[in-house]
Design a protein around this motif. Structure first.
Motif: not given
Length: 236
Positions: A174, A176, A187
């Protein structure tokens, strides 16, 4: 004027008698010059727990110390979309203390604004030396602004401070994203292809800025938050 810490051997007794206060002789080497350090304090420098700002802060303080130690006059300009703070040119320990005080009292913006290095130009007289410290992550990479300063200054240098690649994503893939204006975060999951493209685009942005600086004879180096400030300074 004599100040605490000045050597008594440098007192000019004739000048002191004329002015009725202690005067000291100042010695300046032929190689000394006037330097302005222009530090970006826009909101993008405060992302990821202020790690970029911490590295930029240490680099600025170290550069100021070295230049003052070599008997140069040094000034500091903090900028975002405008000039937010300034320490005029000066020498010695008092000037360095004033630079540190300004750095401590003006952290980066937490939201809004932009980065306009050209705003520093009106405060810099021709013939000065300039060091710009920023992430340069704006449309155009501040290339036009650097060119404008290079036309004013005798010498222009640029140090780009970026996040370490590891800061951009977590182990689960992931990443951000954060809106600098609102501080809103999201995210998202990056595919391997998108992650590779992200890395390529960052390298391309750095290469474009490096090529521009080379064209205008601007000394350029790029670093990230995984590096120690001493290594960055020596490398630059």
């Amino acid at each position: 004027e004599y100040l605490p810490g000045d050597s008594l051997r440098d007192i000019d007794w004739r000048a002191s008698a004329r002015s009725r206060q202690h005067q000291v002789r100042r010695f300046r080497t032929e190689s000394s010059a006037d330097w302005f350090i222009c530090l970006d304090r826009s909101a993008s420098m405060s992302l990821h727990g202020n790690k970029k700002w911490a590295l930029a802060l240490r680099l600025t303080a170290a550069l100021a110390y070295l230049l003052i130690h070599l008997d140069n006059r040094v000034g500091l300009i903090l900028f975002s979309h405008r000039v937010d703070g300034m320490q005029p040119l000066g020498r010695g320990r008092q000037t360095y203390a004033a630079i540190l005080q300004l750095l401590q009292t003006m952290p980066p913006a937490v939201s809004g604004g932009g980065s306009a290095l050209k705003a520093c130009g009106r405060h810099i007289r021709p013939g000065c030396q300039i060091i710009a410290v920023s992430d340069f992550l704006v449309p155009g990479g501040m290339r036009n602004d650097l060119s404008l300063l290079a036309a004013i200054a005798e010498q222009t240098q640029a140090i780009q401070v970026l996040e370490a690649p590891a800061e951009l994503q977590t182990g689960d893939g992931y990443i951000t994203l954060q809106d600098i204006e609102s501080r809103e975060q999201a995210r998202i999951l990056l595919s391997p292809a998108a992650r590779e493209k992200l890395g390529e685009r960052m390298l391309q942005l750095v290469a474009e800025l490096r090529a521009h600086c080379l064209r205008y004879r601007i000394s350029f180096s790029s670093c990230n938050t995984s590096e120690h400030w001493r290594e960055v300074l020596l490398g630059h």
